[in-house]
Design an enzyme around this catalytic site. Structure first.
Site, mmCIF file in Angstrom:
data_model
loop_
_atom_site.group_PDB
_atom_site.id
_atom_site.type_symbol
_atom_site.label_atom_id
_atom_site.label_comp_id
_atom_site.label_asym_id
_atom_site.label_seq_id
_atom_site.Cartn_x
_atom_site.Cartn_y
_atom_site.Cartn_z
ATOM 1 N N TRP A 58 0.842 -1.217 0.000
ATOM 2 C CA TRP A 58 0.000 0.000 0.000
ATOM 3 C C TRP A 58 0.867 1.252 0.000
ATOM 4 C CZ3 TRP A 58 -1.722 3.247 4.524
ATOM 5 C CH2 TRP A 58 -0.835 3.131 5.615
ATOM 6 N N ASP A 59 2.169 1.075 0.242
ATOM 7 C CA ASP A 59 3.121 2.185 0.206
ATOM 8 C C ASP A 59 2.962 3.003 -1.077
ATOM 9 O OD1 ASP A 59 3.942 0.128 1.916
ATOM 10 O OD2 ASP A 59 6.053 0.690 1.811
ATOM 11 N N GLU A 115 0.962 -1.637 13.023
ATOM 12 C CA GLU A 115 1.064 -3.100 13.102
ATOM 13 C C GLU A 115 1.445 -3.585 14.503
ATOM 14 O OE1 GLU A 115 3.768 -3.930 9.893
ATOM 15 O OE2 GLU A 115 2.147 -3.992 8.411
ATOM 16 N N LYS A 124 3.354 2.020 16.134
ATOM 17 C CA LYS A 124 4.473 1.867 15.195
ATOM 18 C C LYS A 124 4.532 3.024 14.201
ATOM 19 C CE LYS A 124 6.211 -1.379 11.706
ATOM 20 N NZ LYS A 124 5.886 -2.504 10.832
ATOM 21 N N GLN A 125 3.381 3.395 13.666
ATOM 22 C CA GLN A 125 3.362 4.416 12.610
ATOM 23 C C GLN A 125 1.988 5.082 12.590
ATOM 24 O OE1 GLN A 125 3.523 0.785 10.033
ATOM 25 N NE2 GLN A 125 2.975 2.256 8.444
#
Ligand code: BGC
Length: 765
Positions: free
Chosen positions: A357-358, A487, A599-600
């Protein structure tokens, strides 16, 4: 963090040879042209630690899945872009002694990646164990003009002896992927031919029948003259080369020019490969190295004209952003809609060169703004072409309708095999829908909606419709058992981002339906038939939009990352002993999952995508709550935070976050660049500057800028292509100057005020 590279605005420079840094440098100094890529391996033999890596885009192998506990729905294989024929190899030995930097004393070693002109350069003096010294100067590139061509100029000069120099240019197809799941080799030989001065090798993958044909020619020059050489022709399994012995004198240079063409069965019939490969090779050989290199420099100058960012007053930031832009342009050129962008590009094998998906979430904006719109469109078409596979994927997981795009893919089939990601990280579907919006919003090309967009949107919407369920206790639609972008949480209920992007997809799909109904009635009627689109389902989507459940914390005034997030012990990252970081290298997975650490960007990813739907205070409250709990252990994380911080006027924070992405690989910030560079997050660094510091957005078809300049920069400028205009936006401490370098006039807004700039003119704001 390992900082061993010199700061330079146009070059990446390594001075002094340290074998411990070599694998890192092999990734950082990689060269590529979207069609093929090559790690910065040495041409000559090297017995030290190294990952030999030559990659042909789209040539992949379905490596049998390796998994501890098989779960129904897992893919049978993981597709990997293959490490293929080593075409750069030229071995040298001096009176029988092999030139190998791992066994020599190396002096004056300099390795340079020239980003302005697109080549790799290396020079050094090597003292062989016998005491003989040679001076070497090697230059190579993969052409962005003749994409099938790689060329090398390798010069070697004896410094303290005269004797016999043995030169062995070769093609070696006996290559293994480092990440091979069962230690298997993936290549079979088809044919080889070694004539003196001309060699070819055709290899084929053991599965899927990808053929790669490499052909080489070389010249040897001494005293400015082509040497009429004699030599031995070697043919071994999957290997073909020559050995030429030459008399060399002290101080006299021998130059080897090696030209290679690499062609594959992706573009030609297998039986044509030798012929087309030879034709491409002959054309390059006729031009010669210097002409090819000149063309290369010219073509890179064009790329820089459209995509350069110039930062004055901070050479390290300047180098970093150019490195990121260079790598993005080396990885994807958008000429082939079957290709996409692997998280490591051609710089390493991690992530298998597959699509994540990046691409939609992070890379698309870079290509939208720095290249013709057909380049970004091809990224969309890639997914459009894989729609049938995404539908099959949804069926495989038990859905009766709709499409679930894979988390990781090469040809549309899922390759990822960890249940919490493969089955649960379904938010990827939302990013793919959002990319359609992003493309149309930026380019104004609404024709895409009727051509391809609606097909994808409808099938994704159908998936969301079936994936939610109505919770009668809440009187709302909920989405259970998902993994959000963060994640470090799995199998959570009602991840705010996933619920939001799902409902947004339904909203956008219904908007597109209305648009087509009103503007392209004929095409719409065709699509209704083709997609079997029913009014009831659109009504159902409306009901879901209106009744989607979103977890919130009223007291804090924030969206909750998922149900129960506030039950976690609330600790901030700054309260952690730094020795615990990065968590993924220091904590058990169990401890990570139970913690509040993120995480992000997750909720914040949603606020980034949908920022025009939220007021500044909402964004601020969420940012101030989530950022201090975020460990940014995905390279994709800091850029989103940087952009939001910039929007909130938190300039220092925006700059701090930017610094974490821009030099990530050059400084090996996360200690993992040996695996290759973080290509997809490089697009994030570009976004941090253009969307963050430049505050660039497109609203109602108009380009808008709300810029600020980081304190220690004197000025910065970036290029953007927007609807036919090519603009240079130059942001100084006291003003913004915009130059329109194209014939196409444009009206844009700077800090809320409209300006019209005629073609080839300039304004100050
Ligand atoms: C990130 C994902 C990303 C993947 C590939 C992971 O670490 O969490 O969001 O898609 O890397 O870059």
């Amino acid at each position: 963090m390992k900082q061993y590279l010199k700061i330079d605005e146009w070059n990446i420079i390594e001075e002094g040879f340290n074998g411990d840094n070599h694998e890192l440098s092999e990734g950082i100094f990689s060269i590529g042209n979207g069609y093929m890529g090559q790690r910065a391996n040495f041409e000559e033999k090297y017995s030290g630690k190294s990952l030999q890596g030559s990659y042909m885009a789209g040539v992949y192998y379905p490596d049998k899945t390796r998994v501890g506990w098989w779960k129904n729905g897992y893919p049978e294989y993981f597709a990997k872009v293959l490490n293929s024929t080593n075409w750069i190899g030229i071995d040298f030995s001096v009176d029988g002694e092999v030139l190998d930097l791992a066994t020599c004393e190396v002096k004056d070693f300099v390795r340079t990646l020239n980003m302005k002109e697109g080549y790799l350069h290396r020079s050094f003096i090597a003292k062989l164990p016998s005491g003989k010294e040679v001076k070497v100067d090697a230059k190579r590139f993969v052409s962005i003009v003749e994409k099938e061509i790689g060329a090398i100029r390798y010069s070697i000069t004896p410094l303290n002896f005269e004797g016999t120099l043995s030169v062995s240019p070769y093609l070696d197809g006996d290559i293994k992927n480092k990440d091979s799941n069962y230690d298997e080799k993936f290549w079979d030989e088809v044919s080889k031919k070694s004539n003196l001065g001309q060699v070819s090798l055709v290899v084929k993958t053991k599965k899927l029948d990808f053929y790669v044909c490499s052909s080489m020619r070389y010249d040897i020059i001494q005293a400015d003259k082509k040497v009429d050489f004699n030599g031995e022709c070697i043919e071994k399994e999957k290997f073909a080369g020559n050995i030429v012995n030459l008399n060399v004198k002290q101080g006299e240079e021998t130059v080897v020019y090696k030209y290679v063409s690499n062609v594959t069965s992706r573009d030609y019939k297998a039986e044509e490969l030798l012929t087309v490969g030879k034709e491409a090779l002959e054309k390059a050989y006729e031009k010669g190295f210097e002409v090819l290199l000149e063309e290369q420099a010219g073509a890179w100058a064009e790329k820089w004209k459209e995509s350069d960012i110039v930062i004055k007053g901070d050479a390290s930031a300047q180098q970093a952003i150019r490195f990121n832009i260079f790598q993005m342009n080396q990885t994807y050129t958008g000429e082939d809609d079957r290709l996409n962008i692997g998280p490591k590009g051609f710089t390493g094998e991690k992530y298998g060169g597959s699509t994540y998906w990046d691409t939609e979430a992070y890379c698309l904006p870079f290509y939208l703004s720095t290249a013709d719109s057909r380049i970004a469109k091809n990224l969309l078409i890639y997914r459009y072409k894989q729609l049938e596979k995404a539908k099959e994927n949804a069926r495989k997981l038990g859905f009766t309708k709709g499409a679930l795009y894979p988390m990781v893919t090469m040809n549309g089939e899922e390759c990822h095999n960890e249940w919490e990601i493969t089955f649960e990280e379904i938010h990827r579907n939302g990013a793919i829908a959002h990319a359609i919006y992003n493309y149309v919003n930026y380019t104004g090309d609404k024709s895409y909606l009727g051509q391809c967009g609606l097909d994808v949107l409808v099938e994704i919407s159908r998936f969301w419709e079936e994936r939610v369920n109505f919770a009668s206790n809440k009187g709302k639609y909920v989405m259970l058992g998902v993994t959000g972008p963060n994640e470090y949480e799995n199998n959570v209920n009602n991840n705010w981002y996933t619920n939001r992007i799902a409902a947004w997809t339904l909203e956008y799909t219904t908007e597109v339906i209305d648009y087509l109904k009103n503007n392209e009635a004929e095409r719409y009627a065709e699509l209704v038939k083709k997609l079997d689109l029913k009014e009831e389902e659109v009504n159902k989507w409306q009901d879901i939009i209106e009744n989607m459940y979103y977890p919130i914390d009223e007291e804090l005034g924030i969206f909750l990352q998922q149900d129960g997030y506030m039950d976690k012990e609330q600790i901030l990252v700054k309260e952690l002993d730094p020795k615990h970081l990065p968590l993924n290298q220091n904590w058990s997975w169990d401890r990570i999952l139970r913690s509040c650490f993120i995480k992000q960007a997750d909720v914040l990813q949603g606020l980034y995508f949908l920022e025009d739907r939220y007021d500044l205070e909402t964004i601020r409250r969420n940012f101030e709550f989530y950022e201090p709990r975020t460990v940014h252990e995905s390279s994709l994380s800091p850029c989103v935070h940087s952009i939001l911080a910039a929007k909130l006027g938190e300039q220092e924070k925006a700059y701090e976050m930017y610094l974490r992405t821009a030099r990530l690989d050059l400084d090996n910030y996360n200690n993992d660049t040996e695996d290759g560079c973080h290509i997809t997050s490089m697009a994030g660094s570009w976004m941090s500057i253009v969307e963050g510091f430049g505050g660039m957005r497109v609203r109602d078809g108009k380009l808008t800028l709300n810029p600020f300049i980081p304190e220690n920069w004197e000025s910065f400028s970036f290029k953007v292509m927007f609807r036919g205009a090519l603009l240079k936006v130059n942001i100084k401490k006291d003003k913004v100057a915009i130059t329109n370098e194209s014939q196409q006039g444009i009206t844009l807004a700077v800090n809320g005020k409209d300006y019209t700039i005629a073609g080839v003119s300039e304004i100050s704001a």
